[in-house]
Design a protein around this motif. Structure first.
Motif, PDB file in Angstrom:
ATOM      1  N   ASN A   1       0.823  -1.213   0.000  1.00 59.80           N
ATOM      2  CA  ASN A   1       0.000   0.000   0.000  1.00 59.80           C
ATOM      3  C   ASN A   1       0.856   1.261   0.000  1.00 59.80           C
ATOM      4  OD1 ASN A   1      -2.240  -1.714   0.190  1.00 59.80           O
ATOM      5  ND2 ASN A   1      -3.251  -0.447   1.732  1.00 59.80           N
ATOM      6  N   THR A   2       1.888   1.269  -0.826  1.00 60.53           N
ATOM      7  CA  THR A   2       2.846   2.364  -0.811  1.00 60.53           C
ATOM      8  C   THR A   2       3.207   2.788  -2.228  1.00 60.53           C
ATOM      9  OG1 THR A   2       3.781   1.572   1.276  1.00 60.53           O
ATOM     10  CG2 THR A   2       5.098   3.137   0.017  1.00 60.53           C
ATOM     11  N   VAL A   3       3.316   4.099  -2.421  1.00 59.21           N
ATOM     12  CA  VAL A   3       3.824   4.659  -3.661  1.00 59.21           C
ATOM     13  C   VAL A   3       5.090   5.441  -3.335  1.00 59.21           C
ATOM     14  CG1 VAL A   3       2.407   6.762  -3.517  1.00 59.21           C
ATOM     15  CG2 VAL A   3       3.240   5.961  -5.747  1.00 59.21           C
ATOM     16  N   TYR A   4       6.036   5.432  -4.257  1.00 59.56           N
ATOM     17  CA  TYR A   4       7.332   6.063  -4.046  1.00 59.56           C
ATOM     18  C   TYR A   4       7.619   7.085  -5.132  1.00 59.56           C
ATOM     19  CZ  TYR A   4       7.919   1.755  -1.348  1.00 59.56           C
ATOM     20  OH  TYR A   4       7.750   0.710  -0.473  1.00 59.56           O
ATOM     21  N   LEU A   5       8.444   8.048  -4.789  1.00 57.74           N
ATOM     22  CA  LEU A   5       8.998   8.962  -5.773  1.00 57.74           C
ATOM     23  C   LEU A   5      10.497   9.053  -5.528  1.00 57.74           C
ATOM     24  CD1 LEU A   5       8.282  10.889  -8.143  1.00 57.74           C
ATOM     25  CD2 LEU A   5       8.319  12.748  -6.465  1.00 57.74           C
ATOM     26  N   GLN A   6      11.256   8.421  -6.402  1.00 56.51           N
ATOM     27  CA  GLN A   6      12.708   8.505  -6.340  1.00 56.51           C
ATOM     28  C   GLN A   6      13.147   9.738  -7.102  1.00 56.51           C
ATOM     29  OE1 GLN A   6      15.047   6.386  -4.764  1.00 56.51           O
ATOM     30  NE2 GLN A   6      16.421   8.071  -5.302  1.00 56.51           N
ATOM     31  N   MET A   7      13.864  10.622  -6.443  1.00 53.83           N
ATOM     32  CA  MET A   7      14.283  11.886  -7.020  1.00 53.83           C
ATOM     33  C   MET A   7      15.800  11.926  -7.050  1.00 53.83           C
ATOM     34  SD  MET A   7      11.571  14.515  -5.221  1.00 53.83           S
ATOM     35  CE  MET A   7      12.269  14.254  -3.588  1.00 53.83           C
ATOM     36  N   ASN A   8      16.353  11.967  -8.252  1.00 56.39           N
ATOM     37  CA  ASN A   8      17.793  12.001  -8.440  1.00 56.39           C
ATOM     38  C   ASN A   8      18.215  13.301  -9.095  1.00 56.39           C
ATOM     39  OD1 ASN A   8      18.033   9.325  -7.459  1.00 56.39           O
ATOM     40  ND2 ASN A   8      17.672   8.493  -9.507  1.00 56.39           N
ATOM     41  N   ARG A   9      19.487  13.628  -8.941  1.00 59.31           N
ATOM     42  CA  ARG A   9      20.053  14.837  -9.545  1.00 59.31           C
ATOM     43  C   ARG A   9      19.177  16.051  -9.270  1.00 59.31           C
ATOM     44  NH1 ARG A   9      19.762  13.924 -14.893  1.00 59.31           N
ATOM     45  NH2 ARG A   9      18.917  11.812 -14.746  1.00 59.31           N
ATOM     46  N   LEU A  10      18.869  16.228  -8.005  1.00 62.24           N
ATOM     47  CA  LEU A  10      17.968  17.298  -7.602  1.00 62.24           C
ATOM     48  C   LEU A  10      18.565  18.668  -7.888  1.00 62.24           C
ATOM     49  CD1 LEU A  10      16.677  15.655  -4.361  1.00 62.24           C
ATOM     50  CD2 LEU A  10      15.194  16.548  -6.170  1.00 62.24           C
ATOM     51  N   LYS A  11      17.675  19.594  -8.219  1.00 68.29           N
ATOM     52  CA  LYS A  11      18.029  20.964  -8.538  1.00 68.29           C
ATOM     53  C   LYS A  11      17.339  21.908  -7.572  1.00 68.29           C
ATOM     54  CE  LYS A  11      18.099  19.865 -13.492  1.00 68.29           C
ATOM     55  NZ  LYS A  11      17.511  20.206 -14.819  1.00 68.29           N
ATOM     56  N   PRO A  12      17.887  23.103  -7.367  1.00 62.71           N
ATOM     57  CA  PRO A  12      17.226  24.057  -6.476  1.00 62.71           C
ATOM     58  C   PRO A  12      15.771  24.332  -6.874  1.00 62.71           C
ATOM     59  CG  PRO A  12      19.445  24.784  -6.903  1.00 62.71           C
ATOM     60  CD  PRO A  12      19.212  23.592  -7.796  1.00 62.71           C
ATOM     61  N   GLU A  13      15.468  24.316  -8.162  1.00 63.37           N
ATOM     62  CA  GLU A  13      14.106  24.558  -8.605  1.00 63.37           C
ATOM     63  C   GLU A  13      13.142  23.425  -8.272  1.00 63.37           C
ATOM     64  OE1 GLU A  13      16.546  24.159 -12.541  1.00 63.37           O
ATOM     65  OE2 GLU A  13      16.916  24.769 -10.464  1.00 63.37           O
TER      66      GLU A  13
ATOM     67  N   GLN B   1      -0.565  15.141   3.670  1.00 64.25           N
ATOM     68  CA  GLN B   1      -0.332  16.425   4.327  1.00 64.25           C
ATOM     69  C   GLN B   1       0.801  17.218   3.691  1.00 64.25           C
ATOM     70  OE1 GLN B   1       0.792  13.537   5.386  1.00 64.25           O
ATOM     71  NE2 GLN B   1       2.921  13.870   6.017  1.00 64.25           N
ATOM     72  N   GLY B   2       1.589  16.589   2.869  1.00 62.67           N
ATOM     73  CA  GLY B   2       2.709  17.232   2.221  1.00 62.67           C
ATOM     74  C   GLY B   2       4.004  17.039   2.977  1.00 62.67           C
ATOM     75  N   THR B   3       5.102  17.011   2.244  1.00 61.46           N
ATOM     76  CA  THR B   3       6.419  16.931   2.844  1.00 61.46           C
ATOM     77  C   THR B   3       7.342  17.903   2.119  1.00 61.46           C
ATOM     78  OG1 THR B   3       8.215  15.424   3.506  1.00 61.46           O
ATOM     79  CG2 THR B   3       7.177  14.991   1.382  1.00 61.46           C
ATOM     80  N   GLN B   4       8.120  18.648   2.882  1.00 62.38           N
ATOM     81  CA  GLN B   4       8.974  19.690   2.323  1.00 62.38           C
ATOM     82  C   GLN B   4      10.252  19.085   1.760  1.00 62.38           C
ATOM     83  OE1 GLN B   4       8.526  23.256   2.184  1.00 62.38           O
ATOM     84  NE2 GLN B   4      10.336  23.080   0.849  1.00 62.38           N
ATOM     85  N   VAL B   5      10.563  19.472   0.537  1.00 59.63           N
ATOM     86  CA  VAL B   5      11.834  19.139  -0.086  1.00 59.63           C
ATOM     87  C   VAL B   5      12.554  20.446  -0.376  1.00 59.63           C
ATOM     88  CG1 VAL B   5      12.986  18.180  -2.118  1.00 59.63           C
ATOM     89  CG2 VAL B   5      11.050  16.975  -1.074  1.00 59.63           C
ATOM     90  N   THR B   6      13.739  20.593   0.160  1.00 59.16           N
ATOM     91  CA  THR B   6      14.534  21.789  -0.056  1.00 59.16           C
ATOM     92  C   THR B   6      15.879  21.385  -0.641  1.00 59.16           C
ATOM     93  OG1 THR B   6      13.479  22.913   1.819  1.00 59.16           O
ATOM     94  CG2 THR B   6      15.546  23.838   0.995  1.00 59.16           C
ATOM     95  N   VAL B   7      16.208  21.968  -1.783  1.00 64.68           N
ATOM     96  CA  VAL B   7      17.456  21.661  -2.475  1.00 64.68           C
ATOM     97  C   VAL B   7      18.320  22.913  -2.465  1.00 64.68           C
ATOM     98  CG1 VAL B   7      18.540  20.782  -4.556  1.00 64.68           C
ATOM     99  CG2 VAL B   7      16.230  20.032  -3.929  1.00 64.68           C
TER     100      VAL B   7
END
Length: 124
Positions: free
Chosen positions: A77-89, A116-122
């Protein structure tokens, strides 16, 4: 009703990686279309990735294509988002969303449950 809880956000340097997870309640997770949306200050909420019920169809915004990967594990019961090579934008609040109405969608108005949302800061 469906409850969604995101995790995995945080602060990362440009070029780094994060994996977001979204744990969902419900007896029929495999019948939900799932998506990841983000909203940065001063910008509209946008769909960054979406996945169909069985995972056979995926969508990525042009801005993240080739860097982000959406996946789901219906047994967990889980979905994922793998985020690579993150940019400030990429800095934004990221929201997990579920739709019990359609099997696949990039339209926020077709999603009827939201985390509820989760903060991602690059940082640069």
């Amino acid at each position: 009703q469906v409850q969604l809880v995101e995790s995995g956000g945080g602060l990362v340097q440009a070029g780094g990686s994060l994996r977001l997870s979204c744990a969902a309640s419900g007896r029929t997770f495999g019948s939900y279309a799932m998506g990841w949306f983000r909203q940065a200050p001063g910008k509209e909420r946008e769909c960054v990735a979406a996945i169909s019920r069985s995972g056979g169809n995926t969508y990525y915004a042009d801005s993240v294509k080739g860097r982000f990967t959406i996946s789901r594990d219906n047994a967990k019961n889980t979905v994922y988002l793998q985020m690579n090579r993150l940019k400030p934008e990429d800095t934004a609040v990221y929201y997990c969303a579920a739709s019990t109405r359609v099997i696949f969608s990039t339209n926020e108005y077709e999603y009827n449950y939201w985390g509820q949302g989760t903060q991602v800061t690059v940082s640069s």
